[in-house]
Design a protein around this motif. Structure first.
Motif, PDB file in Angstrom:
ATOM      1  N   ASP A 223      37.147  35.507  34.393  1.00 14.92           N
ATOM      2  CA  ASP A 223      37.642  35.578  36.006  1.00 14.92           C
ATOM      3  C   ASP A 223      38.561  36.405  36.221  1.00 14.92           C
ATOM      4  O   ASP A 223      38.656  37.127  37.539  1.00 14.92           O
ATOM      5  CB  ASP A 223      37.452  34.174  36.488  1.00 14.92           C
TER       6      ASP A 223
ATOM      7  N   THR B 219      38.155  40.326  37.985  1.00 20.25           N
ATOM      8  CA  THR B 219      38.684  40.360  39.626  1.00 20.25           C
ATOM      9  C   THR B 219      39.835  41.158  39.647  1.00 20.25           C
ATOM     10  O   THR B 219      40.119  41.766  40.804  1.00 20.25           O
ATOM     11  CB  THR B 219      38.874  39.026  39.960  1.00 20.25           C
TER      12      THR B 219
ATOM     13  N   ALA C  58      35.547  40.103  47.703  1.00 22.66           N
ATOM     14  CA  ALA C  58      35.769  38.639  47.597  1.00 22.66           C
ATOM     15  C   ALA C  58      34.364  37.864  47.933  1.00 22.66           C
ATOM     16  O   ALA C  58      34.159  36.935  47.003  1.00 22.66           O
ATOM     17  CB  ALA C  58      36.726  38.321  49.091  1.00 22.66           C
ATOM     18  N   VAL C  59      33.658  38.294  48.693  1.00 22.73           N
ATOM     19  CA  VAL C  59      32.380  37.845  48.819  1.00 22.73           C
ATOM     20  C   VAL C  59      31.526  38.091  47.492  1.00 22.73           C
ATOM     21  O   VAL C  59      30.771  37.188  46.830  1.00 22.73           O
ATOM     22  CB  VAL C  59      31.418  38.305  50.090  1.00 22.73           C
TER      23      VAL C  59
ATOM     24  N   TRP D  38      32.629  38.763  44.360  1.00 19.11           N
ATOM     25  CA  TRP D  38      33.014  37.736  43.340  1.00 19.11           C
ATOM     26  C   TRP D  38      32.671  36.336  43.451  1.00 19.11           C
ATOM     27  O   TRP D  38      32.444  35.651  42.147  1.00 19.11           O
ATOM     28  CB  TRP D  38      34.692  37.959  42.978  1.00 19.11           C
ATOM     29  N   LYS D  39      32.662  35.898  44.633  1.00 14.71           N
ATOM     30  CA  LYS D  39      32.422  34.439  44.748  1.00 14.71           C
ATOM     31  C   LYS D  39      30.819  34.333  44.511  1.00 14.71           C
ATOM     32  O   LYS D  39      30.577  33.153  43.808  1.00 14.71           O
ATOM     33  CB  LYS D  39      32.583  33.963  46.343  1.00 14.71           C
ATOM     34  N   ALA D  40      30.080  34.820  44.775  1.00 15.30           N
ATOM     35  CA  ALA D  40      28.636  34.902  44.517  1.00 15.30           C
ATOM     36  C   ALA D  40      28.205  35.005  42.975  1.00 15.30           C
ATOM     37  O   ALA D  40      27.584  34.405  42.469  1.00 15.30           O
ATOM     38  CB  ALA D  40      27.974  35.990  45.238  1.00 15.30           C
TER      39      ALA D  40
ATOM     40  N   LYS E 219      29.969  32.107  41.315  1.00 16.43           N
ATOM     41  CA  LYS E 219      28.805  30.721  41.425  1.00 16.43           C
ATOM     42  C   LYS E 219      27.781  30.726  40.298  1.00 16.43           C
ATOM     43  O   LYS E 219      27.501  29.982  40.033  1.00 16.43           O
ATOM     44  CB  LYS E 219      28.395  31.117  42.913  1.00 16.43           C
TER      45      LYS E 219
END
Length: 316
Positions: A158, A162, A265-266, A268-270, A273
């Motif tokens: 992670d 990122t 941001a969107v 990496w969040k997806a 998940k």
């Protein structure tokens, strides 16, 4: 034939099957031991009954501080897993030598790291200075490389993905388990490097299993490329890349194309998940087992067995 050396808090030992004979040397560092090969040879030929290896607590045979350099995406199977196609430019990165730990020490996951991954790698231990500008041919390897070790390039995925850099994500304490054996090579041993098989299991589940024949940039070429800008000294360590089978895999191409259109941001969040459903990342209580050897046992770096621990807690 190669000679396997073990390091403990008491000193250096030559490993002979299931027993170990102490080396009569004043060497403290790996670099110093490499210059005292006569003492290593004397121990190997001494006829001493030795001490059972099982009774010894092995430390990393690579002492620190030292330079720790690693190759990125250097096996064809790992390149495929990572979504690379076509030619892959050789690339290197540094790891903090404070990440080097022993072959039985726990790998400790920092509290802020969620996705901890493993990468078995063959480590080259330098036996002589490699000045900037050096060109290393295959026949020259014995002049620069003293021996080999098992290493595990533990990675906080992670952070790596990122922050788009490797140094922090691969440099936490315990993120480079090394050993147990330093296999000191004879010149004729280098002809057998491509027969070395790297195997890594987690809780007995085989995850990585390839020989050096899968390697893209082999050791002599790697040292030549590295020497364009980086000096190495005796006792320094070069990690030569990992084969396929790590927990991290590139997403399918359609998903990757869609992700490229999203704000970072969107995206990496997806992505994370979806990664949370991947059972192959390391968790507290897991045990990583790693071996590197030729089929005939001519070169055998022993077995590295490292448990995984959760974040260290401050004493109350």
């Amino acid at each position: 034939m190669s000679t396997n050396v073990l390091r403990t808090a008491e000193g250096w030992w030559v490993v002979l099957d299931d027993r170990a004979v102490p080396v009569d040397t004043k060497a403290i560092t790996t670099a110093e031991l490499i210059t005292d090969r006569d003492a290593v040879q004397e121990a190997a030929l001494s006829g001493d009954a030795g001490t059972p290896v099982a009774e010894l607590v092995a430390l990393s045979p690579v002492t620190t501080p030292c330079r720790v350099v690693a190759q990125m995406v250097n096996y064809r199977t790992h390149a495929r897993d990572s979504g690379f196609t076509g030619d892959i430019p050789p690339a290197f990165f540094r790891k903090a030598s404070g990440s080097v730990s022993g072959p039985r020490d726990a790998v400790v996951r920092p509290e802020h790291v969620r996705f901890l991954d493993y990468e078995i790698e063959l480590g080259l231990v330098m036996g002589a200075p490699l000045p900037v500008g050096t060109v290393v041919e295959e026949r020259d390897l014995p002049s620069y490389v003293a021996g080999l070790v098992i290493t595990n390039d533990v990675s906080a995925r992670d952070l790596q993905l990122t922050k788009t850099q490797f140094y922090e994500s691969k440099s936490y304490p315990t993120f480079t388990p090394t050993g147990p054996h330093l296999a000191l090579l004879e010149p004729e041993d280098f002809a057998h490097l491509l027969d070395l098989r790297l195997k890594l299991s987690v809780n007995g589940d085989l995850r990585q299993d390839r020989t050096l024949a899968d390697m893209i940039v082999r050791p002599a070429q790697a040292l030549t490329l590295l020497a364009r800008f980086q000096t190495l000294d005796a006792g320094d360590l070069l990690l030569t890349g990992t084969p396929g089978g790590t927990a991290l895999k590139a997403p399918p191409k359609p998903v990757e194309k869609i992700g490229a259109l999203l704000p970072p941001a969107v995206k990496w969040k997806a992505f994370f998940k979806s990664q949370a459903k991947n059972p192959h990342y390391l968790h507290a209580g897991d045990v990583i087992t790693a071996t590197i050897a030729t089929p005939d046992g001519r070169i055998d770096l022993g077995e590295q067995r490292t448990p995984v621990a959760g974040p260290r807690q401050d004493p109350k």
